[in-house]
Design a protein around this motif. Structure first.
Motif: not given
Length: 208
Positions: A153-156, A160-169, A171-172, A177-179
């Motif tokens: 769900q965190a990856a989804k 959806k926010k268009g994040l990748s790389g370090d920003d993706f990691a 955010e996940v 940590g805070n679902p």
């Protein structure tokens, strides 16, 4: 006392424990949970993502992403240690304090409610050990699948926010940590389904 167990409750719990005491019962439960964890996270997820990708022209929006699969597998493995700890607690207590669930195992057993210390603390754990072991196995895989779904769900959300790389990691990690309440609810439903506890609740009611 209202909670004082009846002789019928003792007999009923002993009967259920006895029919589930064979090694085959525990083997089927363990293998079933393990195989389904792999299927749900490593097979069903990517197939659903490919199906969603093919249907995006009709729906106009992606809802399932292929990158949810590796995230779920990471979550599955990271949930193992916590799941094992949870399983040992189930064996010790006789029930799962985190979810209060378990196939064919009452929330509070007749033996656990006994006012006789010998029955409660010595006879009870021995008689109900088959049920405790089954519930412990479920607790391990409930935790693993719950964590897998949180990561998915965190990856989804990050995708959806268009994040990748370090920003993706980042955010996940932040979301795991805070679902959100929605993430926790979806993770609970997924874990319950993946360990067959959604179906077993009705079976348990019929048997108990």
């Amino acid at each position: 006392s209202v909670n004082k167990p009846t002789f019928r409750e003792y007999l009923q719990e002993y009967w259920v424990a006895s029919i589930l005491s064979t090694p085959a019962s525990h083997e089927r439960n363990l293998i079933g949970n393990a195989v389904n964890a792999v299927l749900e996270n490593a097979v069903v997820r990517p197939v659903a993502a490919m199906w969603d990708s093919a249907a995006v022209g009709r729906t106009g929006q992606r809802e399932v992403f292929l990158r949810e699969t590796p995230a779920a597998i990471v979550g599955l493995t990271r949930g193992m240690r916590q799941g094992i700890r949870r399983g040992f607690e189930v064996i010790k207590r006789g029930y799962d304090v985190e979810s209060m669930t378990g196939k064919l195992y009452p929330l509070r057993s007749a033996f656990a409610r006994s006012q006789n210390r010998v029955v409660r603390d010595i006879v009870g754990p021995v008689v109900t050990m088959p049920l405790r072991l089954l519930a412990a196995s479920d607790a391990v895989f409930l935790t693993m699948n719950h964590t897998a779904e949180l990561y998915a769900q965190a990856a989804k959300s990050a995708l959806k926010k268009g994040l990748s790389g370090d920003d993706f990691a980042k955010e996940v990690a932040q979301l795991v940590g805070n679902p959100t309440d929605e993430m926790l609810s979806l993770a609970d439903k997924f874990a319950t389904k993946a360990t067959f506890n959604d179906e077993a609740s009705e079976i348990g009611k019929a048997v108990m």
